[in-house]
Write an enzyme that holds these catalytic residues in place. Structure first.
Site, mmCIF file in Angstrom:
data_model
loop_
_atom_site.group_PDB
_atom_site.id
_atom_site.type_symbol
_atom_site.label_atom_id
_atom_site.label_comp_id
_atom_site.label_asym_id
_atom_site.label_seq_id
_atom_site.Cartn_x
_atom_site.Cartn_y
_atom_site.Cartn_z
ATOM 1 N N CYS A 1 0.849 -1.192 0.000
ATOM 2 C CA CYS A 1 0.000 0.000 0.000
ATOM 3 C C CYS A 1 0.882 1.239 0.000
ATOM 4 O O CYS A 1 1.887 1.287 0.689
ATOM 5 C CB CYS A 1 -0.891 0.037 1.240
ATOM 6 S SG CYS A 1 -2.338 -0.995 1.105
ATOM 7 N N GLN A 2 0.447 2.231 -0.753
ATOM 8 C CA GLN A 2 1.167 3.495 -0.802
ATOM 9 C C GLN A 2 1.074 4.192 0.556
ATOM 10 O O GLN A 2 2.047 4.725 1.063
ATOM 11 C CB GLN A 2 0.539 4.360 -1.899
ATOM 12 C CG GLN A 2 1.234 5.680 -2.115
ATOM 13 C CD GLN A 2 0.541 6.479 -3.218
ATOM 14 O OE1 GLN A 2 -0.539 6.124 -3.681
ATOM 15 N NE2 GLN A 2 1.165 7.560 -3.624
#
Length: 140
Positions: free
Chosen positions: A51-52
């Site tokens: 996930c960013q």
């Protein structure tokens, strides 16, 4: 409510909105309903890889069902995980593993996210299914 009934409910809610700006705003609203993870559970073990933004998901197994809590430092991501929890939390491991999460395609979520957010969505789903697999294996 069955998984399918919850998914149908989500599809119906999103169908009210004509454009994605309204849908993003609705995701932000949904983030307020997220069952928040305890601070002590915001650790490296519960961070979703891929996930960013930072997303933490915790799973607890009680009475044959998995209860999820989560948090994120990004508001849209928080709304997305709130949707996933709404569908998958308090289900048996088998129900979670058997579910295809068709609502994601039906509401057009994946194609309206940036590539990094779409990857994050897949990483969240994968992690929740891994928890289910682990608890299913442990329970047998």
């Amino acid at each position: 409510m069955t998984v399918q009934e919850v998914e149908d409910q989500i599809v119906e809610e999103f169908s009210i909105f004509d454009d994605w700006m309204d849908r993003y705003n609705y995701l932000i609203e949904l983030s307020k309903d997220l069952p928040l993870i305890e601070e002590k559970e915001k650790n490296e073990q519960n961070v979703i890889k891929g996930c960013q933004s930072r997303v933490w998901v915790n799973a607890e197994y009680q009475n044959g069902k998995i209860h999820f809590t989560a948090d994120s430092d990004a508001i849209i991501t928080k709304g997305i995980i709130a949707l996933l929890i709404r569908v998958l939390s308090d289900r048996t491991p088998q129900e979670i593993l058997d579910n295809e999460l068709t609502f994601i395609d039906k509401i057009g979520l994946k194609e309206n996210l940036s590539p990094t957010r779409a990857n994050g969505l897949l990483a969240m789903i994968k992690q929740m299914k891994l928890y289910a697999l682990a608890y299913k294996t442990k329970g047998e």
